[in-house]
Design a protein around this motif. Structure first.
Motif, short mmCIF file in Angstrom:
data_model
loop_
_atom_site.label_atom_id
_atom_site.label_comp_id
_atom_site.label_asym_id
_atom_site.label_seq_id
_atom_site.Cartn_x
_atom_site.Cartn_y
_atom_site.Cartn_z
N VAL A 23 0.82 -1.18 -0.09
CA VAL A 23 0.13 -0.20 0.12
C VAL A 23 0.94 1.32 -0.07
N ALA A 24 2.09 1.30 0.87
CA ALA A 24 2.90 2.47 1.14
C ALA A 24 3.45 2.59 -0.49
N LEU A 25 4.02 1.61 -1.15
CA LEU A 25 4.62 1.64 -2.28
C LEU A 25 3.69 2.27 -3.35
N GLY A 26 2.65 1.80 -3.39
CA GLY A 26 1.45 2.30 -4.31
C GLY A 26 1.10 3.64 -3.92
N LEU A 27 1.19 4.15 -2.91
CA LEU A 27 0.94 5.84 -2.60
C LEU A 27 2.18 6.33 -3.01
N ALA A 28 3.19 5.84 -2.90
CA ALA A 28 4.60 6.74 -3.05
C ALA A 28 4.56 6.73 -4.89
N LEU A 29 4.12 5.85 -5.48
CA LEU A 29 4.02 5.96 -6.92
C LEU A 29 3.03 7.23 -7.21
N LEU A 30 2.05 6.85 -6.53
CA LEU A 30 1.02 7.88 -7.02
C LEU A 30 1.44 9.06 -6.73
N LEU A 35 9.74 1.04 -16.51
CA LEU A 35 9.30 0.88 -15.42
C LEU A 35 10.35 0.47 -14.44
N PRO A 36 11.60 0.02 -14.86
CA PRO A 36 12.72 -0.03 -13.80
C PRO A 36 12.90 1.46 -12.92
N ALA A 37 13.03 2.50 -13.81
CA ALA A 37 13.26 3.89 -13.07
C ALA A 37 11.96 4.14 -12.06
N LEU A 38 10.61 3.78 -12.86
CA LEU A 38 9.47 4.31 -11.99
C LEU A 38 9.78 3.48 -10.43
N LEU A 39 9.96 2.23 -10.57
CA LEU A 39 9.96 1.30 -9.46
C LEU A 39 11.02 1.79 -8.38
#
Lengths: 147, 278
Positions: B232-239, B253-257
């Motif tokens: 959940v925290a990772l998803g919110l960070a990406l958002l 994708l690697p840069a985003l992640l």
């Protein structure tokens, strides 16, 4: 939790003191570890201050042509910048250019490093059209700031 | 594990949680990294001394231990500063702001600068994290309701931190400098820290109600909860990164992640705190 039990828990926590001998041993052990860690950091800083008092930065740059990577018509050349002095340097500016510029290879690249602590080194990569294997390339420190 | 050992570990974990919650914004600030490289050693030594002096009254009034055999509170002040040093060292190593090859004086200066805010957070951990027994989690909620409550509280805490750190330049700068080894270490460190804060700081309600529940079930349940909370925290960070346009949706994708991974550390710590506080 009932109010009475909660109040009892509050008073137990407010006193915070226990005489458990096992707990005492563990607390002393962790305190010794923490104290040793603090003393180690303090000793390193003290030694650095005593041996480097009044010193200045000593910044030097060195091109690493043997680690050059070719990409089409360009050459990605690593440059190692090191502060051999005993004080930090800020806004380190250097220039990378052929040591003997000719009409065919008169390019130069300027770059800046924000901070270079004493003893630290950074590696920057400059992109040149000149092949460092054919034409020697040198890096020269232009300026830096010091406290 | 004997009660006295568990109590000591819980206390130190609680202090670590408080330290990271207070200090993670400064751990991700480039000006503070620079400061560590610029300040003369005597000033860094002074910061360490100030940390000891300032944490003493804080641990006297708040602290991070529930019970102690020491009459004075000097031990907690020493622990608070030491935990600040350890937390700074671990996070800066994982974020590749420090390397084991760096000169010892540089490492000591960098961690000394960061230790002050971290130790303040450690010194007031008791005020940050509510006691598990006082929280009436799940009294009237079914399993679905409990899960929603837990994830919601974690999401609020994660969002609170993620959306304040996402606009900064440091996230992209840190992400660009991470090798695969650093990324794996960051992933592991985040999971370990979050799990420790939620389940081993002595403030989780489950620790007050372990009767009749097998330890294996508890461990699996806690690990699952930690994993979901981190996701959940990772998803919110990406958002947050996408909304603040710090990274384009078309980026590889690697840069985003990687950027989400970096922002995921403070977000997950915020989520852990939200999980305990709310």
């Amino acid at each position: 939790m009932s109010q009475g039990a909660s109040q009892g828990k509050e008073s137990e926590d407010q006193s915070r003191h226990t005489s458990d001998p096992h707990r005492a041993r563990v607390e002393w052990a962790t305190l010794l570890v923490s104290g040793a860690l603090l003393l180690t950091v303090a000793a390193i800083l003290t030694a650095a201050q005593l041996t480097g008092g009044g010193a200045a930065p000593l910044v030097e740059a060195r091109v690493q042509p043997d680690q050059t990577r070719r990409d089409g018509d360009t050459f990605h050349v690593p440059v190692n910048v090191r502060n051999r002095g005993r004080a930090g340097a800020r806004d380190v500016q250097l220039r990378v250019a052929p040591s003997s510029p000719t009409a065919a290879s008169d390019e130069s690249v300027d770059l800046t490093l924000d901070v270079l602590p004493p003893g630290a080194s950074e590696t920057a990569v400059v992109v040149l059209r000149t092949d460092p294997a054919r034409v020697p390339v040198e890096a020269r420190i232009i300026s830096y700031l010091t406290d | 594990m004997p009660r006295y050992l568990a109590d000591e570990l819980h206390d130190l974990t609680r202090a670590l949680g408080g330290a990271l919650l207070f200090g993670i914004p400064l751990l991700l600030t480039m000006e503070v990294w620079w400061l560590g490289g610029q300040l003369p050693p005597w000033q860094c030594l002074g910061l360490l001394a100030i940390a000891l002096v300032v944490t003493f009254p804080l641990v006297r009034s708040i602290g991070f231990k529930r019970r102690t055999t020491f009459r004075s509170h000097a031990d907690q002040a020493v622990h608070a500063v030491a935990i600040g040093i350890v937390a700074a060292l671990a996070v800066l190593l994982v974020l590749n702001r420090l390397s084991p090859d760096d000169p010892p004086a540089v490492i000591a200066s960098l961690v000394a600068v960061q230790a002050l805010p971290l130790s303040l957070g450690a010194a007031v951990a008791n005020a940050v994290f509510k006691r598990g027994e006082d929280r009436h989690e799940g009294d009237r909620e079914g399993p679905i309701g409990t899960l929603v409550h837990k994830l919601g509280a974690g999401a609020i805490g994660a969002a609170f931190i993620a959306f304040s750190a996402a606009p900064t330049e440091e996230i992209a700068q840190i992400a660009a400098a991470l090798t695969y080894r650093h990324q794996l270490a960051l992933f592991a460190l985040t999971l370990v820290v979050v799990h420790a804060i939620v389940f081993h700081s002595g403030y989780h309600p489950d620790q007050a109600s372990q009767a009749g529940r097998s330890s294996e079930q508890s461990v699996l349940s806690h690990l699952a909860e930690t994993s979901v909370s981190y996701a959940v925290a990772l998803g919110l960070a990406l958002l947050a990164l996408l909304l603040y346009n710090r990274t384009g949706a078309h980026a590889p994708l690697p840069a985003l992640l990687t950027q989400a991974l970096v922002l995921g550390l403070p977000a997950a710590i915020g989520g852990a705190a939200g999980r305990l506080v709310l």
